[in-house]
Design a protein around this motif. Structure first.
Motif, mmCIF file in Angstrom:
data_model
loop_
_atom_site.group_PDB
_atom_site.id
_atom_site.type_symbol
_atom_site.label_atom_id
_atom_site.label_comp_id
_atom_site.label_asym_id
_atom_site.label_seq_id
_atom_site.Cartn_x
_atom_site.Cartn_y
_atom_site.Cartn_z
ATOM 1 N N SER A 155 39.118 -1.049 -9.553
ATOM 2 C CA SER A 155 40.406 -0.591 -9.023
ATOM 3 C C SER A 155 40.204 0.218 -7.748
ATOM 4 N N ARG A 156 40.949 -0.119 -6.715
ATOM 5 C CA ARG A 156 40.863 0.583 -5.437
ATOM 6 C C ARG A 156 41.552 1.945 -5.531
ATOM 7 N N ALA A 157 41.253 2.820 -4.589
ATOM 8 C CA ALA A 157 41.940 4.107 -4.534
ATOM 9 C C ALA A 157 43.436 3.872 -4.331
ATOM 10 N N HIS A 158 44.251 4.536 -5.136
ATOM 11 C CA HIS A 158 45.695 4.350 -5.038
ATOM 12 C C HIS A 158 46.398 5.479 -5.773
ATOM 13 N N VAL A 159 47.704 5.560 -5.573
ATOM 14 C CA VAL A 159 48.552 6.432 -6.388
ATOM 15 C C VAL A 159 49.561 5.543 -7.104
ATOM 16 N N ARG A 196 48.384 17.073 -4.457
ATOM 17 C CA ARG A 196 49.080 17.986 -3.543
ATOM 18 C C ARG A 196 49.106 17.473 -2.105
ATOM 19 N N LEU A 197 48.517 16.317 -1.866
ATOM 20 C CA LEU A 197 48.520 15.739 -0.520
ATOM 21 C C LEU A 197 49.824 14.996 -0.273
ATOM 22 N N THR A 198 50.306 15.035 0.950
ATOM 23 C CA THR A 198 51.547 14.357 1.300
ATOM 24 C C THR A 198 51.277 12.887 1.606
ATOM 25 N N ILE A 229 38.933 12.724 3.651
ATOM 26 C CA ILE A 229 39.824 13.752 3.106
ATOM 27 C C ILE A 229 39.085 15.068 2.874
ATOM 28 N N GLY A 230 37.763 14.992 2.758
ATOM 29 C CA GLY A 230 36.983 16.199 2.497
ATOM 30 C C GLY A 230 37.125 16.705 1.078
ATOM 31 N N HIS A 249 51.228 10.926 -8.543
ATOM 32 C CA HIS A 249 50.801 11.170 -7.160
ATOM 33 C C HIS A 249 49.316 11.525 -7.049
ATOM 34 N N THR A 250 48.564 11.375 -8.113
ATOM 35 C CA THR A 250 47.136 11.670 -8.083
ATOM 36 C C THR A 250 46.360 10.433 -7.657
ATOM 37 N N VAL A 251 45.528 10.564 -6.632
ATOM 38 C CA VAL A 251 44.716 9.441 -6.167
ATOM 39 C C VAL A 251 43.608 9.182 -7.189
ATOM 40 N N HIS A 252 43.502 7.931 -7.606
ATOM 41 C CA HIS A 252 42.459 7.569 -8.553
ATOM 42 C C HIS A 252 41.953 6.166 -8.239
ATOM 43 N N ALA A 253 40.815 5.854 -8.817
ATOM 44 C CA ALA A 253 40.164 4.560 -8.591
ATOM 45 C C ALA A 253 39.188 4.362 -9.735
ATOM 46 N N ALA A 254 38.393 3.304 -9.675
ATOM 47 C CA ALA A 254 37.366 3.078 -10.688
ATOM 48 C C ALA A 254 36.072 2.677 -10.014
ATOM 49 N N LEU A 255 34.985 2.953 -10.698
ATOM 50 C CA LEU A 255 33.670 2.545 -10.229
ATOM 51 C C LEU A 255 33.334 1.160 -10.775
#
Length: 291
Positions: A155-159, A196-198, A229-230, A249-255
């Motif tokens: 899964s790619r990074a996404h919200v 918390r990122l816009t 993003i740091g 709204h939390t960015v998540h992904a999978a390895l």
């Protein structure tokens, strides 16, 4: 750069290498001790954007569900002589319909009585009502995924909100590993503080993508996301019976999965019952449903 001990120097997501270092990864806290304290659990979710809850579900039910799913595949798909619950991919390439469409085992399985009984168990609803603070209903679109080491995909990074923005937004997602899912199998990871990122802060991440035709995911390159993003990725060694929970709204992904055993997981979402729900999530999942 300090390497985290006892782990491989590199992990991968969508075949892109990520140094497994303290500068790039940090453990996702175990929040299980807060399950009896609703205010503390909500505060932890508000602070971290995600929760790891250990041992919430019966591991025996998890393994039975895993066996029932992989037992639906044709001969040769699993390694001969292995238990379906182990989910060990065979060497033979077995022709199947595209993943999650009619005719594929995943499509039929999410509509089965056993699967629906599993996702409707009271423990999941109770946790959702605890963190949302109101009565909830389970959204009908429940996604089942499995990944093997040959695919080089995850899964790619996404919200989640990007995919369900026609509803109120008062939604929680529960990611359920169906079997053990330590780091090496390709579990879920969260970008720390990303809730918390816009949208404006996240938008530049779409400039590095393996899907230029689809602007919904952010990026397939988790290493670049962390650098840009740091922020670090929160990870965990998940076990059968655990839950990872996050807001929309939390960015998540999978390895990527680097083991012989396939990683299987289920995404269950609950929304506040009184709110308007995104209509795309009110029908059972299919991989080609466009949602």
């Amino acid at each position: 750069m300090t390497t985290v001990p006892t782990r491989p120097p590199l992990v991968y997501s969508n075949s892109v290498a990520i140094p497994f270092t303290e500068e790039r990864f940090v453990p996702l806290p175990d929040s299980s001790a807060l399950l009896g304290d609703a205010a503390a659990l909500r505060a932890r979710l508000a602070e971290d954007g995600a929760l790891h809850l250990r041992g919430v579900l019966d591991p025996d039910e998890i393994w039975a569900l895993r066996a029932a799913y992989f037992g639906r595949f044709p001969p040769g798909y699993l390694r001969p002589g292995t238990d379906p619950a182990a989910g060990v991919l065979g060497e033979e390439v077995v022709p199947l319909p595209p993943y999650g469409v009619p005719g594929h085992p995943a499509y039929e399985f999410v509509r089965s009585t056993a699967f629906l009984r599993f996702v409707d168990q009271p423990a999941l609803r109770l946790i959702a009502e605890t963190v949302l603070g109101e009565p909830v209903h389970r959204l009908a679109r429940v996604i089942l995924r499995h990944f093997d080491r040959r695919s080089g995909k995850s899964s790619r990074a996404h919200v989640d909100h990007t995919y369900m923005d026609r509803g109120s937004g008062r939604v929680v997602t529960m990611w359920l590993p169906i079997g053990h899912a330590p780091l090496e199998t390709g579990g879920l990871v969260y970008l720390e503080g990303s809730h918390r990122l816009t949208p404006e802060e996240l938008a530049p991440l779409r400039s590095v993508t393996d899907r230029p035709h689809d602007q919904r995911p952010l990026s397939h390159d988790l290493n670049w996301v962390g650098e840009r993003i740091g922020r670090r990725w929160l990870w965990a060694d998940y076990e059968a019976g655990d839950i990872a929970l996050h807001g929309p709204h939390t960015v998540h992904a999978a390895l990527d999965n680097a083991t012989d055993a396939m990683r299987m997981s289920v995404d269950v979402r609950f929304a506040v019952r009184a709110d308007r729900a995104d209509e795309r999530w009110l029908r059972p999942w299919a991989a080609d449903d466009g949602a």
